[in-house]
Design a protein around this motif. Structure first.
Motif, PDB file in Angstrom:
ATOM      1  N   LEU A 146       0.929  -1.066  -0.072  1.00 15.64           N
ATOM      2  CA  LEU A 146      -0.033  -0.026  -0.022  1.00 15.64           C
ATOM      3  C   LEU A 146       0.902   0.952  -0.067  1.00 15.64           C
ATOM      4  O   LEU A 146       1.815   1.353   0.578  1.00 15.64           O
ATOM      5  CB  LEU A 146      -0.981  -0.084   1.279  1.00 15.64           C
ATOM      6  N   GLY A 147       0.257   2.227  -0.804  1.00 15.57           N
ATOM      7  CA  GLY A 147       1.013   3.460  -0.572  1.00 15.57           C
ATOM      8  C   GLY A 147       0.112   4.883  -1.165  1.00 15.57           C
ATOM      9  O   GLY A 147      -1.127   4.275  -1.673  1.00 15.57           O
ATOM     10  N   ARG A 148       0.362   5.982  -1.019  1.00 14.24           N
ATOM     11  CA  ARG A 148      -0.411   6.902  -1.198  1.00 14.24           C
ATOM     12  C   ARG A 148      -0.198   7.335  -2.685  1.00 14.24           C
ATOM     13  O   ARG A 148       0.732   7.078  -3.479  1.00 14.24           O
ATOM     14  CB  ARG A 148       0.158   8.304  -0.546  1.00 14.24           C
ATOM     15  N   PHE A 149      -0.921   7.817  -3.078  1.00 17.84           N
ATOM     16  CA  PHE A 149      -1.142   8.138  -4.643  1.00 17.84           C
ATOM     17  C   PHE A 149      -1.241   9.659  -4.685  1.00 17.84           C
ATOM     18  O   PHE A 149      -1.908  10.334  -4.385  1.00 17.84           O
ATOM     19  CB  PHE A 149      -2.806   7.564  -5.339  1.00 17.84           C
ATOM     20  N   PRO A 150      -0.384  10.115  -5.807  1.00 22.52           N
ATOM     21  CA  PRO A 150       0.297   9.472  -7.027  1.00 22.52           C
ATOM     22  C   PRO A 150       1.794   8.838  -6.239  1.00 22.52           C
ATOM     23  O   PRO A 150       1.963   7.719  -7.122  1.00 22.52           O
ATOM     24  CB  PRO A 150       0.486  10.351  -7.794  1.00 22.52           C
ATOM     25  N   HIS A 151       2.022   9.096  -5.273  1.00 22.84           N
ATOM     26  CA  HIS A 151       3.582   8.417  -4.745  1.00 22.84           C
ATOM     27  C   HIS A 151       3.788   8.968  -3.407  1.00 22.84           C
ATOM     28  O   HIS A 151       2.851   9.955  -2.868  1.00 22.84           O
ATOM     29  CB  HIS A 151       4.319   8.735  -5.766  1.00 22.84           C
ATOM     30  N   GLY A 152       4.505   8.234  -2.731  1.00 20.59           N
ATOM     31  CA  GLY A 152       4.575   8.749  -1.310  1.00 20.59           C
ATOM     32  C   GLY A 152       4.139   7.897  -0.122  1.00 20.59           C
ATOM     33  O   GLY A 152       3.362   6.999  -0.507  1.00 20.59           O
ATOM     34  N   LEU A 153       4.563   8.391   1.006  1.00 18.35           N
ATOM     35  CA  LEU A 153       3.852   7.489   2.046  1.00 18.35           C
ATOM     36  C   LEU A 153       3.667   8.724   3.346  1.00 18.35           C
ATOM     37  O   LEU A 153       3.996   9.777   2.988  1.00 18.35           O
ATOM     38  CB  LEU A 153       4.970   6.669   2.671  1.00 18.35           C
ATOM     39  N   ASP A 154       2.492   8.438   4.083  1.00 15.80           N
ATOM     40  CA  ASP A 154       2.260   9.320   5.024  1.00 15.80           C
ATOM     41  C   ASP A 154       1.876   8.483   6.407  1.00 15.80           C
ATOM     42  O   ASP A 154       1.808   7.247   6.270  1.00 15.80           O
ATOM     43  CB  ASP A 154       1.363  10.333   4.773  1.00 15.80           C
ATOM     44  N   ASP A 155       1.666   9.157   7.575  1.00 16.65           N
ATOM     45  CA  ASP A 155       1.144   8.577   8.682  1.00 16.65           C
ATOM     46  C   ASP A 155      -0.044   7.550   8.467  1.00 16.65           C
ATOM     47  O   ASP A 155      -0.176   6.417   8.950  1.00 16.65           O
ATOM     48  CB  ASP A 155       0.796   9.441   9.847  1.00 16.65           C
ATOM     49  N   THR A 156      -0.960   7.992   7.688  1.00 18.14           N
ATOM     50  CA  THR A 156      -2.227   7.157   7.299  1.00 18.14           C
ATOM     51  C   THR A 156      -1.920   5.987   6.744  1.00 18.14           C
ATOM     52  O   THR A 156      -2.310   4.771   6.844  1.00 18.14           O
ATOM     53  CB  THR A 156      -3.081   7.986   6.507  1.00 18.14           C
ATOM     54  N   ALA A 157      -0.896   6.165   5.642  1.00 15.76           N
ATOM     55  CA  ALA A 157      -0.533   4.997   4.991  1.00 15.76           C
ATOM     56  C   ALA A 157       0.388   3.954   5.766  1.00 15.76           C
ATOM     57  O   ALA A 157      -0.147   2.436   5.799  1.00 15.76           O
ATOM     58  CB  ALA A 157       0.367   5.199   3.678  1.00 15.76           C
ATOM     59  N   LEU A 158       0.890   4.463   6.715  1.00 17.20           N
ATOM     60  CA  LEU A 158       1.766   3.491   7.609  1.00 17.20           C
ATOM     61  C   LEU A 158       0.640   2.916   8.391  1.00 17.20           C
ATOM     62  O   LEU A 158       0.963   1.532   8.838  1.00 17.20           O
ATOM     63  CB  LEU A 158       2.726   4.442   8.352  1.00 17.20           C
ATOM     64  N   ALA A 159      -0.252   3.381   9.162  1.00 15.55           N
ATOM     65  CA  ALA A 159      -1.220   2.973  10.093  1.00 15.55           C
ATOM     66  C   ALA A 159      -2.108   2.023   9.187  1.00 15.55           C
ATOM     67  O   ALA A 159      -2.507   0.783   9.775  1.00 15.55           O
ATOM     68  CB  ALA A 159      -2.164   4.097  10.680  1.00 15.55           C
ATOM     69  N   HIS A 170       0.294  -9.846   4.625  1.00 14.07           N
ATOM     70  CA  HIS A 170       1.386  -9.478   4.388  1.00 14.07           C
ATOM     71  C   HIS A 170       1.321  -8.054   3.619  1.00 14.07           C
ATOM     72  O   HIS A 170       0.748  -7.649   2.629  1.00 14.07           O
ATOM     73  CB  HIS A 170       2.532 -10.204   3.516  1.00 14.07           C
ATOM     74  N   SER A 171       1.945  -6.895   4.226  1.00 13.51           N
ATOM     75  CA  SER A 171       1.681  -5.617   3.881  1.00 13.51           C
ATOM     76  C   SER A 171       2.961  -4.624   3.898  1.00 13.51           C
ATOM     77  O   SER A 171       3.291  -4.519   4.946  1.00 13.51           O
ATOM     78  CB  SER A 171       0.603  -5.021   4.323  1.00 13.51           C
ATOM     79  N   GLU A 172       3.522  -4.289   2.763  1.00 15.02           N
ATOM     80  CA  GLU A 172       4.672  -3.216   2.938  1.00 15.02           C
ATOM     81  C   GLU A 172       4.221  -1.858   2.323  1.00 15.02           C
ATOM     82  O   GLU A 172       3.610  -1.861   1.435  1.00 15.02           O
ATOM     83  CB  GLU A 172       6.004  -3.945   2.197  1.00 15.02           C
ATOM     84  N   PRO A 173       4.505  -0.943   3.119  1.00 12.27           N
ATOM     85  CA  PRO A 173       4.286   0.699   2.792  1.00 12.27           C
ATOM     86  C   PRO A 173       5.310   0.757   1.417  1.00 12.27           C
ATOM     87  O   PRO A 173       6.248   0.472   1.777  1.00 12.27           O
ATOM     88  CB  PRO A 173       4.634   1.578   3.945  1.00 12.27           C
ATOM     89  N   ARG A 174       4.574   1.076   0.302  1.00 12.50           N
ATOM     90  CA  ARG A 174       5.573   1.475  -0.716  1.00 12.50           C
ATOM     91  C   ARG A 174       5.179   3.010  -1.374  1.00 12.50           C
ATOM     92  O   ARG A 174       4.052   3.250  -1.847  1.00 12.50           O
ATOM     93  CB  ARG A 174       5.134   0.440  -1.796  1.00 12.50           C
ATOM     94  N   PRO A 175       6.320   3.672  -1.191  1.00 20.27           N
ATOM     95  CA  PRO A 175       5.967   5.143  -1.917  1.00 20.27           C
ATOM     96  C   PRO A 175       5.740   5.120  -3.411  1.00 20.27           C
ATOM     97  O   PRO A 175       5.294   6.007  -3.984  1.00 20.27           O
ATOM     98  CB  PRO A 175       7.442   5.931  -1.623  1.00 20.27           C
ATOM     99  N   ASP A 176       6.068   3.947  -4.056  1.00 26.62           N
ATOM    100  CA  ASP A 176       5.996   3.777  -5.474  1.00 26.62           C
ATOM    101  C   ASP A 176       4.864   2.830  -5.837  1.00 26.62           C
ATOM    102  O   ASP A 176       5.208   2.099  -6.714  1.00 26.62           O
ATOM    103  CB  ASP A 176       7.136   3.410  -6.234  1.00 26.62           C
ATOM    104  N   ILE A 177       3.851   2.748  -5.219  1.00 25.14           N
ATOM    105  CA  ILE A 177       2.910   1.649  -5.260  1.00 25.14           C
ATOM    106  C   ILE A 177       2.132   1.494  -6.609  1.00 25.14           C
ATOM    107  O   ILE A 177       1.730   0.319  -6.984  1.00 25.14           O
ATOM    108  CB  ILE A 177       1.507   2.256  -4.035  1.00 25.14           C
ATOM    109  N   MET A 178       2.109   2.474  -7.650  1.00 29.28           N
ATOM    110  CA  MET A 178       1.628   2.471  -8.865  1.00 29.28           C
ATOM    111  C   MET A 178       2.405   1.782  -9.573  1.00 29.28           C
ATOM    112  O   MET A 178       1.717   1.049 -10.682  1.00 29.28           O
ATOM    113  CB  MET A 178       1.270   3.740  -9.508  1.00 29.28           C
ATOM    114  N   ARG A 179       3.877   1.691  -9.520  1.00 33.14           N
ATOM    115  CA  ARG A 179       4.665   1.032 -10.212  1.00 33.14           C
ATOM    116  C   ARG A 179       4.348  -0.710  -9.953  1.00 33.14           C
ATOM    117  O   ARG A 179       4.495  -1.263 -11.047  1.00 33.14           O
ATOM    118  CB  ARG A 179       6.137   1.050  -9.733  1.00 33.14           C
ATOM    119  N   TRP A 180       3.887  -0.948  -8.821  1.00 35.51           N
ATOM    120  CA  TRP A 180       3.411  -2.292  -8.641  1.00 35.51           C
ATOM    121  C   TRP A 180       1.935  -2.629  -9.053  1.00 35.51           C
ATOM    122  O   TRP A 180       1.740  -3.853  -9.526  1.00 35.51           O
ATOM    123  CB  TRP A 180       3.549  -2.366  -7.102  1.00 35.51           C
TER     124      TRP A 180
END
Length: 321
Positions: A146-159, A170-180
Motif C-alpha cells: 500500500l502507498g499514497r497516490f500518486p506517490h509517497g507515504l504518510d502516517d495514514t499509509a503506515l497505519a 503481508h503488507s509493505e508500505p510502498r512510496p511507488d505503489i503504482m509501479r506495482w
C-alpha cells in the motif's frame, strides 16, 4: 480508526472479515442479497482452517453510515462501479483506499478526495453465495502492499499497512505503489481469457499475446512497472493455495451472472493507452469485447477454447488501434 469497506465482495469481504477477526472496528457497505445475508446472519468468512462469522454493521448506501472522524473508506467494488460509488461518498476529507485491480480508480478518487491510497491486491478469494466470502490461501491470506497516490507515504499509509498486518496479511508500505499496480495490471490482462475459457490447458498460450501487448504499450507510454523478477521475489512462497479455485474475479462475474465485468478497466486500459500512443493492442481489444459481450448476454464462464480465442484475435479487424 474504523475501516468502512465499500464493496464487500470477494476481496473486500475477506479483508473485512480478517480485520474484524483481529479486533479492529469494521463496517461494510453492500447490496442486494449479500447485504441482507450479512444483516441477518453475519458475514461468513470461509478459510482453509474453518469458517468464522462476523457480526458487523452493514449499510446499503454511504448515506446510511454514521460517518465519524478517523474513518477510512476502502473501495472494494470493480472499476466500472467506482465513479458512482465516489459520487455517493459525502465527505471530501475522507481518506480513500483503492483495494482494487486496475489503475484508473486512484485517479478518479483524487478528483474528489485529497487523501487517496492504492493497494496492490494479491488475494486469491471468491464470493459466489450471499453472505459468504472465501479466502483460499493459508496461513497468509494475501499480500496487500500500500502507498499514497500518486506517490509517497504518510502516517495514514503506515497505519493502514500496520492494520492489515495485524489482520494477518503481508503488507509493505510502498512510496511507488503504482509501479506495482501496473505490474499487477499486466497479470490481470489474462482475467478475461480465463473467464472465457476456464482454467484449461492452452490458457497460458492464449494469454501471452495480451501481456506482450501490455508491456509494449506501457513502455511506449513511458510508464514504469515492476519486473516479473521483482514480482516473483515479492510473492516468494507466501501465498499457499489451500482451497480449490475455479476462477478469478472475471470468471466469478460470469458465474454469478452479474451482467457486467471489469475488462474495460483492465484490457481496456491497455487499449486506451495503445490508442493514445500509437501501439496496436488487438488481442486486448478482442478479449475486452468478447468478455463484455459474454457478461451482457448472461453467458456463463468457459464459453470458448483458448484456440478459438486466438483465432478470434487473428481474425480481428485491428480495432485495438
Amino acid at each position: 480508526m474504523r475501516w468502512v469497506i465499500y464493496g464487500a465482495g470477494a476481496v473486500g469481504g475477506v479483508v473485512a472479515g480478517r480485520l474484524a477477526g483481529a479486533g479492529q472496528e469494521v463496517a461494510v457497505i453492500a447490496r442486494g442479497a449479500h447485504l441482507a445475508a450479512i444483516r441477518e446472519q453475519g458475514l461468513t468468512l470461509r478459510q482453509p482452517d474453518g469458517d468464522t462469522v462476523h457480526r458487523i454493521p452493514a449499510f446499503a448506501d454511504p448515506g446510511e453510515v454514521d460517518w465519524r472522524p478517523g474513518d477510512v473508506v476502502v473501495l472494494g467494488m470493480k472499476g466500472m462501479d467506482t465513479e458512482e460509488a465516489l459520487r455517493r461518498l459525502p465527505d471530501p476529507a475522507l481518506p480513500v483506499v483503492c483495494l482494487q485491480n486496475g489503475v484508473a480508480n486512484e485517479t478518479a478518487a483524487l478528483r474528489r478526495f485529497s487523501q487517496v491510497y492504492g493497494v496492490c491486491v494479491m488475494l486469491p478469494s471468491s464470493h459466489l453465495a450471499p453472505g459468504v466470502v472465501v479466502a483460499q490461501c493459508a496461513p497468509v491470506p494475501g499480500i496487500l502492499d500500500l502507498g499514497r497516490f500518486p506517490h509517497g507515504l504518510d502516517d495514514t499509509a503506515l497505519a493502514l499497512s500496520e492494520g492489515l498486518r495485524k489482520a494477518g496479511f503481508h503488507s509493505e508500505p510502498r512510496p511507488d505503489i503504482m509501479r506495482w499496480k501496473y505490474a499487477k495490471l499486466l497479470m490481470n490482462l489474462g482475467n478475461a481469457v480465463e473467464a472465457l475459457c476456464g482454467l484449461v490447458d492452452g490458457l497460458d498460450e492464449a494469454v501471452r499475446p495480451l501481456r506482450a501487448e501490455g508491456e509494449a504499450v506501457l513502455r511506449k507510454a513511458g510508464i514504469d512497472f515492476a519486473s516479473a523478477e521483482e514480482d516473483a521475489a515479492r510473492r516468494g512462497d507466501i501465498l499457499q493455495l489451500r482451497l480449490d479455485r475455479a476462477g478469478g474475479s472475471s470468471w466469478q462475474s460470469l458465474a454469478r451472472g452479474t451482467g457486467t465485468v471489469e475488462a474495460d478497466y483492465l484490457n481496456g486500459e491497455i487499449v486506451l493507452l495503445g490508442r493514445l500512443h500509437g501501439v496496436p493492442a488487438p488481442a486486448n481489444e478482442t478479449a475486452r469485447r468478447l468478455v463484455v459481450e459474454a457478461a451482457a448476454t448472461g453467458a456463463g464462464p468457459a464459453v470458448m477454447t483458448p484456440e478459438e480465442f486466438l483465432r478470434a484475435v487473428t481474425a480481428g479487424d485491428g480495432s485495438g488501434r
